[in-house]
Design a protein around this motif. Sequence first.
Motif, short mmCIF file in Angstrom:
data_model
loop_
_atom_site.label_atom_id
_atom_site.label_comp_id
_atom_site.label_asym_id
_atom_site.label_seq_id
_atom_site.Cartn_x
_atom_site.Cartn_y
_atom_site.Cartn_z
N CYS A 72 0.85 -1.18 0.00
CA CYS A 72 0.00 0.00 0.00
C CYS A 72 0.89 1.24 0.00
O CYS A 72 1.85 1.33 0.77
CB CYS A 72 -0.89 -0.01 1.24
SG CYS A 72 -2.01 1.40 1.35
N THR A 73 0.57 2.19 -0.88
CA THR A 73 1.35 3.43 -0.96
C THR A 73 0.54 4.67 -0.58
O THR A 73 1.12 5.74 -0.44
CB THR A 73 1.95 3.63 -2.36
OG1 THR A 73 0.89 3.68 -3.32
CG2 THR A 73 2.93 2.51 -2.70
N GLY A 74 -0.78 4.54 -0.46
CA GLY A 74 -1.57 5.69 -0.05
C GLY A 74 -3.02 5.58 -0.44
O GLY A 74 -3.42 4.68 -1.17
N PRO A 75 -3.82 6.53 0.03
CA PRO A 75 -5.25 6.53 -0.30
C PRO A 75 -5.48 6.93 -1.76
O PRO A 75 -4.65 7.60 -2.35
CB PRO A 75 -5.83 7.57 0.66
CG PRO A 75 -4.69 8.50 0.93
CD PRO A 75 -3.45 7.66 0.90
N GLN A 78 -7.94 12.18 -2.13
CA GLN A 78 -7.25 13.23 -1.39
C GLN A 78 -8.03 13.58 -0.13
O GLN A 78 -9.25 13.55 -0.12
CB GLN A 78 -7.09 14.48 -2.27
CG GLN A 78 -6.24 14.26 -3.50
CD GLN A 78 -4.81 13.87 -3.17
OE1 GLN A 78 -4.27 14.24 -2.13
NE2 GLN A 78 -4.20 13.09 -4.04
N PRO A 81 -7.53 10.09 5.55
CA PRO A 81 -6.40 9.72 6.40
C PRO A 81 -5.62 8.53 5.81
O PRO A 81 -6.20 7.70 5.10
CB PRO A 81 -7.05 9.31 7.72
CG PRO A 81 -8.41 9.91 7.69
CD PRO A 81 -8.80 10.02 6.25
N GLN A 82 -4.34 8.46 6.11
CA GLN A 82 -3.47 7.40 5.60
C GLN A 82 -3.99 6.02 6.03
O GLN A 82 -4.02 5.71 7.21
CB GLN A 82 -2.05 7.61 6.12
CG GLN A 82 -1.04 6.56 5.69
CD GLN A 82 -0.88 6.44 4.20
OE1 GLN A 82 -1.51 5.59 3.59
NE2 GLN A 82 -0.05 7.26 3.61
N CYS A 84 -2.68 3.04 4.96
CA CYS A 84 -1.69 1.99 4.73
C CYS A 84 -1.13 1.37 6.00
O CYS A 84 -0.91 2.05 6.99
CB CYS A 84 -0.54 2.52 3.88
SG CYS A 84 -1.07 2.97 2.22
N ARG A 85 -0.87 0.06 5.89
CA ARG A 85 -0.29 -0.71 7.00
C ARG A 85 0.96 -1.47 6.58
O ARG A 85 1.69 -1.93 7.44
CB ARG A 85 -1.32 -1.71 7.53
CG ARG A 85 -2.54 -1.07 8.12
CD ARG A 85 -3.49 -2.12 8.62
NE ARG A 85 -4.63 -1.48 9.28
CZ ARG A 85 -5.79 -2.06 9.46
NH1 ARG A 85 -5.99 -3.30 9.06
NH2 ARG A 85 -6.77 -1.41 10.06
N ALA A 115 -3.88 -2.46 4.41
CA ALA A 115 -4.59 -1.20 4.59
C ALA A 115 -5.86 -1.39 5.42
O ALA A 115 -6.38 -2.51 5.54
CB ALA A 115 -4.97 -0.62 3.23
N ALA A 119 -11.04 1.89 3.85
CA ALA A 119 -10.60 2.67 2.69
C ALA A 119 -11.23 2.13 1.41
O ALA A 119 -11.49 2.89 0.47
CB ALA A 119 -9.07 2.65 2.57
N VAL A 122 -7.09 1.36 -2.43
CA VAL A 122 -5.85 2.08 -2.13
C VAL A 122 -4.90 2.02 -3.31
O VAL A 122 -4.99 1.13 -4.16
CB VAL A 122 -5.14 1.51 -0.87
CG1 VAL A 122 -5.96 1.75 0.39
CG2 VAL A 122 -4.80 0.03 -1.03
#
Length: 129
Positions: A72-75, A78, A81-82, A84-85, A115, A119, A122
């Motif tokens: 996981c690199t991000g949502p 925009q 909240p982040q 990723c795990r 993640a 979410a 991701v």
Amino acid sequence: MAATMRVLMMIVMVASVVSVSYAATGTATFYTPPYVPSSCFGFQDNGVMIAAASDAIWDNRAACGRNYRVTCTGPTNQGVPQPCRGSVEVKIVDYCPPGCAGTIDLSQEAFAIIADPNAGKVNIEFDQV
């Protein structure tokens, strides 16, 4: 001696950049049980560290049985909240048909490792292992 060290350092730096740039990018979503039957293995149980491949990596069933490390690199949205795990290694056991919302559709259990499931989708990096 100093010139040798500089050359060695340059080789190490180039090798690190090459290994980092090898990973492909995309998105991950998840699906829920039951995980069988699957397109690749029918009713064979392959556990829960599994995924379905979208057309981006399906390659006319050639992806069946391949293992991928997914990070996981991000949502995808925009301001979220982040989520990723971390990373997980999964085996491709199924096909995510056209219109699939992600590059790789992870099992619910595999997605929860990389993640927060809230979410839903991701951004990821992935590479075959």
